[in-house]
Design a protein around this motif. Structure first.
Motif, PDB file in Angstrom:
ATOM      1  N   HIS A 211     -94.311  -0.318   1.831  1.00 13.49           N
ATOM      2  CA  HIS A 211     -94.031   1.032   2.307  1.00 13.49           C
ATOM      3  C   HIS A 211     -92.556   1.294   2.593  1.00 13.49           C
ATOM      4  O   HIS A 211     -92.193   2.411   2.994  1.00 13.49           O
ATOM      5  N   THR A 212     -91.702   0.292   2.379  1.00 12.88           N
ATOM      6  CA  THR A 212     -90.282   0.512   2.675  1.00 12.88           C
ATOM      7  C   THR A 212     -89.356   0.234   1.495  1.00 12.88           C
ATOM      8  O   THR A 212     -88.262   0.792   1.438  1.00 12.88           O
ATOM      9  N   ASP A 213     -89.757  -0.619   0.576  1.00 16.18           N
ATOM     10  CA  ASP A 213     -88.891  -0.973  -0.545  1.00 16.18           C
ATOM     11  C   ASP A 213     -89.227  -0.145  -1.782  1.00 16.18           C
ATOM     12  O   ASP A 213     -90.391  -0.040  -2.187  1.00 16.18           O
ATOM     13  N   GLY A 214     -88.189   0.424  -2.388  1.00 17.02           N
ATOM     14  CA  GLY A 214     -88.346   1.102  -3.658  1.00 17.02           C
ATOM     15  C   GLY A 214     -87.961   0.173  -4.799  1.00 17.02           C
ATOM     16  O   GLY A 214     -87.625  -0.996  -4.590  1.00 17.02           O
ATOM     17  N   PRO A 215     -87.944   0.684  -6.040  1.00 15.09           N
ATOM     18  CA  PRO A 215     -87.651  -0.170  -7.198  1.00 15.09           C
ATOM     19  C   PRO A 215     -86.231  -0.739  -7.184  1.00 15.09           C
ATOM     20  O   PRO A 215     -86.011  -1.869  -7.619  1.00 15.09           O
ATOM     21  N   ARG A 216     -85.254   0.011  -6.675  1.00 18.55           N
ATOM     22  CA  ARG A 216     -83.871  -0.497  -6.664  1.00 18.55           C
ATOM     23  C   ARG A 216     -83.741  -1.670  -5.689  1.00 18.55           C
ATOM     24  O   ARG A 216     -83.132  -2.696  -6.013  1.00 18.55           O
ATOM     25  N   ALA A 217     -84.262  -1.515  -4.480  1.00 17.49           N
ATOM     26  CA  ALA A 217     -84.185  -2.597  -3.494  1.00 17.49           C
ATOM     27  C   ALA A 217     -84.947  -3.823  -3.978  1.00 17.49           C
ATOM     28  O   ALA A 217     -84.504  -4.968  -3.794  1.00 17.49           O
ATOM     29  N   THR A 218     -86.064  -3.584  -4.620  1.00 17.28           N
ATOM     30  CA  THR A 218     -86.867  -4.693  -5.130  1.00 17.28           C
ATOM     31  C   THR A 218     -86.133  -5.427  -6.249  1.00 17.28           C
ATOM     32  O   THR A 218     -86.105  -6.671  -6.287  1.00 17.28           O
TER      33      THR A 218
ATOM     34  N   ARG B 233     -82.823 -10.046  -8.469  1.00 20.03           N
ATOM     35  CA  ARG B 233     -81.592 -10.509  -9.109  1.00 20.03           C
ATOM     36  C   ARG B 233     -80.832 -11.479  -8.203  1.00 20.03           C
ATOM     37  O   ARG B 233     -80.279 -12.483  -8.665  1.00 20.03           O
ATOM     38  N   LYS B 234     -80.795 -11.188  -6.904  1.00 23.32           N
ATOM     39  CA  LYS B 234     -80.089 -12.058  -5.972  1.00 23.32           C
ATOM     40  C   LYS B 234     -80.713 -13.448  -5.933  1.00 23.32           C
ATOM     41  O   LYS B 234     -80.007 -14.465  -5.772  1.00 23.32           O
ATOM     42  N   ASN B 235     -82.021 -13.528  -6.091  1.00 27.43           N
ATOM     43  CA  ASN B 235     -82.718 -14.817  -6.014  1.00 27.43           C
ATOM     44  C   ASN B 235     -83.058 -15.388  -7.388  1.00 27.43           C
ATOM     45  O   ASN B 235     -83.748 -16.401  -7.478  1.00 27.43           O
ATOM     46  N   ALA B 236     -82.585 -14.737  -8.444  1.00 32.39           N
ATOM     47  CA  ALA B 236     -82.772 -15.217  -9.820  1.00 32.39           C
ATOM     48  C   ALA B 236     -84.240 -15.443 -10.151  1.00 32.39           C
ATOM     49  O   ALA B 236     -84.634 -16.495 -10.673  1.00 32.39           O
ATOM     50  N   ILE B 237     -85.063 -14.454  -9.817  1.00 30.33           N
ATOM     51  CA  ILE B 237     -86.482 -14.532 -10.126  1.00 30.33           C
ATOM     52  C   ILE B 237     -86.893 -13.269 -10.871  1.00 30.33           C
ATOM     53  O   ILE B 237     -86.220 -12.231 -10.771  1.00 30.33           O
ATOM     54  N   SER B 238     -87.978 -13.359 -11.622  1.00 32.01           N
ATOM     55  CA  SER B 238     -88.377 -12.237 -12.471  1.00 32.01           C
ATOM     56  C   SER B 238     -89.569 -11.470 -11.931  1.00 32.01           C
ATOM     57  O   SER B 238     -90.007 -10.500 -12.552  1.00 32.01           O
ATOM     58  N   SER B 239     -90.106 -11.902 -10.797  1.00 33.05           N
ATOM     59  CA  SER B 239     -91.222 -11.186 -10.176  1.00 33.05           C
ATOM     60  C   SER B 239     -91.135 -11.378  -8.670  1.00 33.05           C
ATOM     61  O   SER B 239     -90.475 -12.307  -8.178  1.00 33.05           O
ATOM     62  N   LEU B 240     -91.798 -10.510  -7.939  1.00 34.71           N
ATOM     63  CA  LEU B 240     -91.693 -10.539  -6.485  1.00 34.71           C
ATOM     64  C   LEU B 240     -93.030 -10.124  -5.871  1.00 34.71           C
ATOM     65  O   LEU B 240     -93.627  -9.131  -6.276  1.00 34.71           O
TER      66      LEU B 240
ATOM     67  N   ALA C 245    -100.118  -7.733  -1.070  1.00 36.73           N
ATOM     68  CA  ALA C 245    -100.752  -6.560  -1.669  1.00 36.73           C
ATOM     69  C   ALA C 245    -100.763  -6.654  -3.192  1.00 36.73           C
ATOM     70  O   ALA C 245    -101.612  -6.059  -3.852  1.00 36.73           O
ATOM     71  N   GLY C 246     -99.805  -7.394  -3.759  1.00 37.43           N
ATOM     72  CA  GLY C 246     -99.720  -7.520  -5.213  1.00 37.43           C
ATOM     73  C   GLY C 246     -98.381  -8.102  -5.609  1.00 37.43           C
ATOM     74  O   GLY C 246     -97.660  -8.686  -4.789  1.00 37.43           O
ATOM     75  N   ILE C 247     -98.009  -7.904  -6.865  1.00 32.55           N
ATOM     76  CA  ILE C 247     -96.754  -8.435  -7.392  1.00 32.55           C
ATOM     77  C   ILE C 247     -96.137  -7.409  -8.330  1.00 32.55           C
ATOM     78  O   ILE C 247     -96.853  -6.627  -8.965  1.00 32.55           O
ATOM     79  N   VAL C 248     -94.821  -7.384  -8.390  1.00 30.16           N
ATOM     80  CA  VAL C 248     -94.102  -6.518  -9.338  1.00 30.16           C
ATOM     81  C   VAL C 248     -93.137  -7.380 -10.130  1.00 30.16           C
ATOM     82  O   VAL C 248     -92.704  -8.440  -9.677  1.00 30.16           O
ATOM     83  N   THR C 249     -92.782  -6.905 -11.321  1.00 32.62           N
ATOM     84  CA  THR C 249     -91.869  -7.644 -12.186  1.00 32.62           C
ATOM     85  C   THR C 249     -90.591  -6.857 -12.413  1.00 32.62           C
ATOM     86  O   THR C 249     -90.525  -5.644 -12.149  1.00 32.62           O
ATOM     87  N   VAL C 250     -89.574  -7.543 -12.909  1.00 30.49           N
ATOM     88  CA  VAL C 250     -88.311  -6.883 -13.249  1.00 30.49           C
ATOM     89  C   VAL C 250     -88.555  -5.767 -14.259  1.00 30.49           C
ATOM     90  O   VAL C 250     -88.057  -4.633 -14.108  1.00 30.49           O
ATOM     91  N   GLU C 251     -89.323  -6.072 -15.312  1.00 33.14           N
ATOM     92  CA  GLU C 251     -89.578  -5.082 -16.364  1.00 33.14           C
ATOM     93  C   GLU C 251     -90.242  -3.832 -15.817  1.00 33.14           C
ATOM     94  O   GLU C 251     -89.874  -2.697 -16.178  1.00 33.14           O
TER      95      GLU C 251
ATOM     96  N   ILE D 173     -93.098   1.825  -5.547  1.00 40.38           N
ATOM     97  CA  ILE D 173     -93.495   0.625  -6.283  1.00 40.38           C
ATOM     98  C   ILE D 173     -95.011   0.443  -6.332  1.00 40.38           C
ATOM     99  O   ILE D 173     -95.504  -0.414  -7.075  1.00 40.38           O
ATOM    100  N   ARG D 174     -95.743   1.253  -5.578  1.00 37.73           N
ATOM    101  CA  ARG D 174     -97.193   1.182  -5.684  1.00 37.73           C
ATOM    102  C   ARG D 174     -97.677   1.594  -7.071  1.00 37.73           C
ATOM    103  O   ARG D 174     -98.757   1.194  -7.503  1.00 37.73           O
ATOM    104  N   GLU D 175     -96.834   2.386  -7.788  1.00 34.82           N
ATOM    105  CA  GLU D 175     -97.193   2.808  -9.146  1.00 34.82           C
ATOM    106  C   GLU D 175     -97.206   1.630 -10.120  1.00 34.82           C
ATOM    107  O   GLU D 175     -97.899   1.667 -11.143  1.00 34.82           O
ATOM    108  N   ILE D 176     -96.442   0.582  -9.825  1.00 32.96           N
ATOM    109  CA  ILE D 176     -96.331  -0.553 -10.759  1.00 32.96           C
ATOM    110  C   ILE D 176     -96.902  -1.839 -10.170  1.00 32.96           C
ATOM    111  O   ILE D 176     -96.748  -2.922 -10.734  1.00 32.96           O
ATOM    112  N   LEU D 177     -97.538  -1.708  -9.031  1.00 38.47           N
ATOM    113  CA  LEU D 177     -98.049  -2.889  -8.335  1.00 38.47           C
ATOM    114  C   LEU D 177     -99.212  -3.511  -9.112  1.00 38.47           C
ATOM    115  O   LEU D 177    -100.180  -2.835  -9.444  1.00 38.47           O
ATOM    116  N   ARG D 178     -99.098  -4.778  -9.398  1.00 36.86           N
ATOM    117  CA  ARG D 178    -100.178  -5.519 -10.067  1.00 36.86           C
ATOM    118  C   ARG D 178    -100.997  -6.225  -8.991  1.00 36.86           C
ATOM    119  O   ARG D 178    -100.489  -7.103  -8.297  1.00 36.86           O
TER     120      ARG D 178
END
Length: 398
Positions: free
Chosen positions: A289-296, A301-308, A318-324, A337-342
């Motif tokens: 409820h607080t992070d949008g796609p840019r913050a995510t 990128r800061k942690n060199a990971i492709s999903s969060l 609640a789920g996972i989101v990817t860089v793509e 980000i709820r729109e892309i939440l897996r």
């Protein structure tokens, strides 16, 4: 809270046994003392605690002192020196009649050889301890029926022991102990006389019962696989002394000496490692409820990971989101980000064994979240490389 506290316990067999203790304190071996004094060292300066509700496995090879130790705890064998405190009572100081009453009130014992009366029916065998206590017939019958139901023998009340299989007879022995409703169960090689398949079934049965009973159990075994399966902690003995004590993982991954290393060298490490022991702490998460796609994206990128992993307000996954997916959401002007939440993701609790993790991770496209089984909060993350690295790094023959 410690149910059992054993402090500096010795058992020496033979006349004037105290004379062996200074020799032991000076580092003399069990063999030296037997040769020089004709005294047998059964237990050598053993101290441990058993916590309320845990299964503590005492193990070792034949002659290691494990059975003698447990019989000193309940004073079926009189200790030479030391103390045993059970629920605040110094058992070693009790006079005979008080000791008998204390045993009946607080301890149950299950033996390897079943120790059933052949002329008594199943339910009469289960009632026996309560009968010795003078419990009224209708009360002890009710307790015995309840105990037989717990061990899966309802309907066999009127059978004789000879009409039961070995596994069923051992269940009767367990029911007899449970009927007393003791604080402490002492199980001396209780399953070792059973066929391997029945033995595994009895181990599973004990674990299932323990989920409800929450008894403090001292379980004697010479079988490491059995100890690893049942024990919250393990005490490994040799020549009457404790060589090492700890959790199954500590025994396997941090052997105290060459003897322990040799003892555990053929064990499959994946049977002992759990999700908690191989996971890494979550360095970054997104909040629903607080992070949008840019913050995510920035966190990834800061942690060199492709999903969060994305958490709700209670830090549950609640789920996972990817860089793509984040990039795609930004390109079309989206901000939620709820729109892309897996949400079709796997999670495991911290006690999941590594054998299961390997299978789960085999085809999993995302990391695996480790959550607390009680509140669902995230505890860590496992990726395939982390798991394989942990197994390789904690292997016995490294």
């Amino acid at each position: 809270m410690a149910t059992i506290t054993v402090q500096n316990l010795y058992k020496i067999f033979g006349p004037s046994p105290e004379r062996a203790i200074p020799l032991l304190e000076n580092g003399r071996s069990k063999e030296d003392i037997l040769r020089e004094t004709k005294l047998g060292v059964g237990v050598n300066n053993v101290s441990f605690t058993a916590e309320e509700g845990e299964i503590l496995v005492i193990m070792g090879l034949s002659g290691s002192g494990k059975s003698t130790l447990v019989r000193c705890v309940n004073r079926l064998i009189e200790p030479t020196r030391g103390s045993v405190i059970i629920n605040g009572t110094d058992v070693t100081a009790l006079p005979p009649e008080e000791l008998r009453q204390f045993r009946q009130a607080h301890m149950g014992m299950v033996f390897q050889n079943f120790a059933l009366f052949p002329h008594r029916s199943v339910i009469q065998n289960v009632e026996y301890g309560l009968e010795l206590q003078g419990v009224a017939p209708d009360v002890r019958r009710e307790a015995a029926v309840d105990a037989l139901e717990k061990v899966g023998l309802a309907g066999w009340e009127d059978s004789l022991p000879r009409q039961l299989s070995g596994g069923m007879q051992q269940r009767v022995g367990l029911a007899r102990a449970l009927a007393l409703d003791p604080d402490i169960l002492m199980m001396d090689e209780a399953f070792s006389a059973l066929d391997p398949l029945i033995r595994r079934d009895m181990q599973d049965e004990l674990l299932n019962l323990q989920e409800d009973m929450k008894k403090t159990i001292l379980f004697i075994s010479h079988d490491l696989d059995e100890a690893l399966k049942l024990g919250n902690r393990i005490i490994l003995m040799k020549d009457g002394a404790v060589v090492q004590s700890g959790t199954p993982e500590e025994i396997l991954t941090e052997p105290a000496d060459d003897y322990v290393t040799k003892f555990v060298e053929d064990v499959d490490i994946t049977k002992v490692l759990t999700a908690e022991s191989v996971m890494k702490k979550t360095e970054a998460v997104a909040y629903l409820h607080t992070d949008g796609p840019r913050a995510t994206l920035r966190k990834m990128r800061k942690n060199a990971i492709s999903s969060l992993f994305v958490l709700d307000d209670n830090r549950r996954v609640a789920g996972i989101v990817t860089v793509e997916d984040c990039v795609s959401l930004l390109e079309r002007g989206g901000k939620d980000i709820r729109e892309i939440l897996r949400t079709d993701i796997r999670t495991v609790d911290s006690e999941t064994p590594a054998t299961e993790l390997i299978e789960i991770l085999h085809d999993l496209p995302y990391p695996l979240a480790v959550t607390n089984s009680k509140n669902g909060k995230i505890q860590g993350v496992i990726v395939r490389g982390t798991l394989l690295g942990a197994i390789a790094g904690k292997g016995i023959n490294q």
